[in-house]
Write a protein that holds these residues in place. Structure first.
Motif, PDB file in Angstrom:
ATOM      1  N   ALA A  23      28.073  33.069  40.243  1.00  0.00           N
ATOM      2  CA  ALA A  23      29.278  33.893  40.338  1.00  0.00           C
ATOM      3  C   ALA A  23      29.315  34.919  39.208  1.00  0.00           C
ATOM      4  O   ALA A  23      29.682  36.078  39.428  1.00  0.00           O
ATOM      5  CB  ALA A  23      30.521  33.013  40.297  1.00  0.00           C
ATOM      6  N   GLY A  24      28.931  34.516  38.007  1.00  0.00           N
ATOM      7  CA  GLY A  24      28.889  35.449  36.884  1.00  0.00           C
ATOM      8  C   GLY A  24      27.903  36.581  37.121  1.00  0.00           C
ATOM      9  O   GLY A  24      28.187  37.746  36.836  1.00  0.00           O
ATOM     10  N   PHE A  27      29.336  38.951  39.704  1.00  0.00           N
ATOM     11  CA  PHE A  27      30.369  39.806  39.134  1.00  0.00           C
ATOM     12  C   PHE A  27      29.743  40.945  38.332  1.00  0.00           C
ATOM     13  O   PHE A  27      30.170  42.092  38.441  1.00  0.00           O
ATOM     14  CB  PHE A  27      31.321  39.004  38.251  1.00  0.00           C
ATOM     15  N   LYS A  28      28.733  40.640  37.541  1.00  0.00           N
ATOM     16  CA  LYS A  28      28.080  41.683  36.748  1.00  0.00           C
ATOM     17  C   LYS A  28      27.495  42.767  37.653  1.00  0.00           C
ATOM     18  O   LYS A  28      27.600  43.961  37.367  1.00  0.00           O
ATOM     19  CB  LYS A  28      26.999  41.092  35.854  1.00  0.00           C
ATOM     20  N   TRP A  31      30.381  44.768  39.137  1.00  0.00           N
ATOM     21  CA  TRP A  31      30.958  45.640  38.106  1.00  0.00           C
ATOM     22  C   TRP A  31      30.082  46.875  37.893  1.00  0.00           C
ATOM     23  O   TRP A  31      30.586  47.980  37.784  1.00  0.00           O
ATOM     24  CB  TRP A  31      31.132  44.842  36.817  1.00  0.00           C
ATOM     25  N   ASP A  39      31.326  46.305  29.222  1.00  0.00           N
ATOM     26  CA  ASP A  39      32.016  45.051  29.499  1.00  0.00           C
ATOM     27  C   ASP A  39      33.366  45.320  30.159  1.00  0.00           C
ATOM     28  O   ASP A  39      34.047  46.295  29.844  1.00  0.00           O
ATOM     29  CB  ASP A  39      32.210  44.298  28.174  1.00  0.00           C
ATOM     30  N   ALA A  40      33.765  44.425  31.028  1.00  0.00           N
ATOM     31  CA  ALA A  40      35.027  44.586  31.743  1.00  0.00           C
ATOM     32  C   ALA A  40      36.241  44.493  30.825  1.00  0.00           C
ATOM     33  O   ALA A  40      37.327  44.947  31.182  1.00  0.00           O
ATOM     34  CB  ALA A  40      35.140  43.524  32.837  1.00  0.00           C
ATOM     35  N   ALA A  53      39.413  43.883  37.583  1.00  0.00           N
ATOM     36  CA  ALA A  53      38.157  43.188  37.274  1.00  0.00           C
ATOM     37  C   ALA A  53      38.371  41.678  37.258  1.00  0.00           C
ATOM     38  O   ALA A  53      37.550  40.917  37.768  1.00  0.00           O
ATOM     39  CB  ALA A  53      37.607  43.665  35.936  1.00  0.00           C
ATOM     40  N   ALA A  54      39.484  41.241  36.691  1.00  0.00           N
ATOM     41  CA  ALA A  54      39.778  39.807  36.650  1.00  0.00           C
ATOM     42  C   ALA A  54      39.983  39.247  38.057  1.00  0.00           C
ATOM     43  O   ALA A  54      39.521  38.138  38.369  1.00  0.00           O
ATOM     44  CB  ALA A  54      41.011  39.547  35.790  1.00  0.00           C
ATOM     45  N   GLN A  57      36.563  39.052  39.682  1.00  0.00           N
ATOM     46  CA  GLN A  57      35.799  37.943  39.117  1.00  0.00           C
ATOM     47  C   GLN A  57      36.325  36.601  39.628  1.00  0.00           C
ATOM     48  O   GLN A  57      35.556  35.724  39.999  1.00  0.00           O
ATOM     49  CB  GLN A  57      35.865  37.993  37.594  1.00  0.00           C
ATOM     50  N   LEU A  60      35.317  36.178  43.381  1.00  0.00           N
ATOM     51  CA  LEU A  60      33.891  35.844  43.512  1.00  0.00           C
ATOM     52  C   LEU A  60      33.626  34.405  43.084  1.00  0.00           C
ATOM     53  O   LEU A  60      32.897  33.676  43.757  1.00  0.00           O
ATOM     54  CB  LEU A  60      33.042  36.795  42.681  1.00  0.00           C
ATOM     55  N   PHE A  61      34.229  33.992  41.983  1.00  0.00           N
ATOM     56  CA  PHE A  61      34.028  32.634  41.501  1.00  0.00           C
ATOM     57  C   PHE A  61      34.524  31.617  42.528  1.00  0.00           C
ATOM     58  O   PHE A  61      33.835  30.641  42.824  1.00  0.00           O
ATOM     59  CB  PHE A  61      34.746  32.418  40.168  1.00  0.00           C
TER      60      PHE A  61
END
Length: 85
Positions: A23-24, A27-28, A31, A39-40, A53-54, A57, A60-61
């Protein structure tokens, strides 16, 4: 607690950790696809960007976590004939 649930605990933990990493990474990539190289949580970003962005993220998580957990439980059922949950 039955044996399948007990045996599934470490598998579930490992799948959860792997899902978090996936998931991380997703997200990258998302982004970057939106045109952001930094960085977000950059202090120069507006609140709207940070909150969007949150939300991205978190979504997606949640999707990756649900998919990984469901696939793991389905795999255990195929192997053992018992649902681990």
């Amino acid at each position: 607690m039955n044996a399948v649930k007990i045996a599934y605990k470490p598998v579930g933990l490992a799948l959860g950790a792997g899902g978090g990493l996936l998931a991380g990474a997703l997200f990258k990539q998302a982004w970057k696809a939106l045109g952001h190289e930094d960085d977000a949580t950059d202090e120069h970003r507006r609140w709207a960007e940070i909150l969007a962005a949150a939300a991205l993220q978190g979504a997606l998580f949640a999707v990756v976590k649900a998919a990984v957990e469901r696939a793991g439980a389905t795999g255990v059922r195929r192997v053992t004939g018992t649902w681990p949950g």
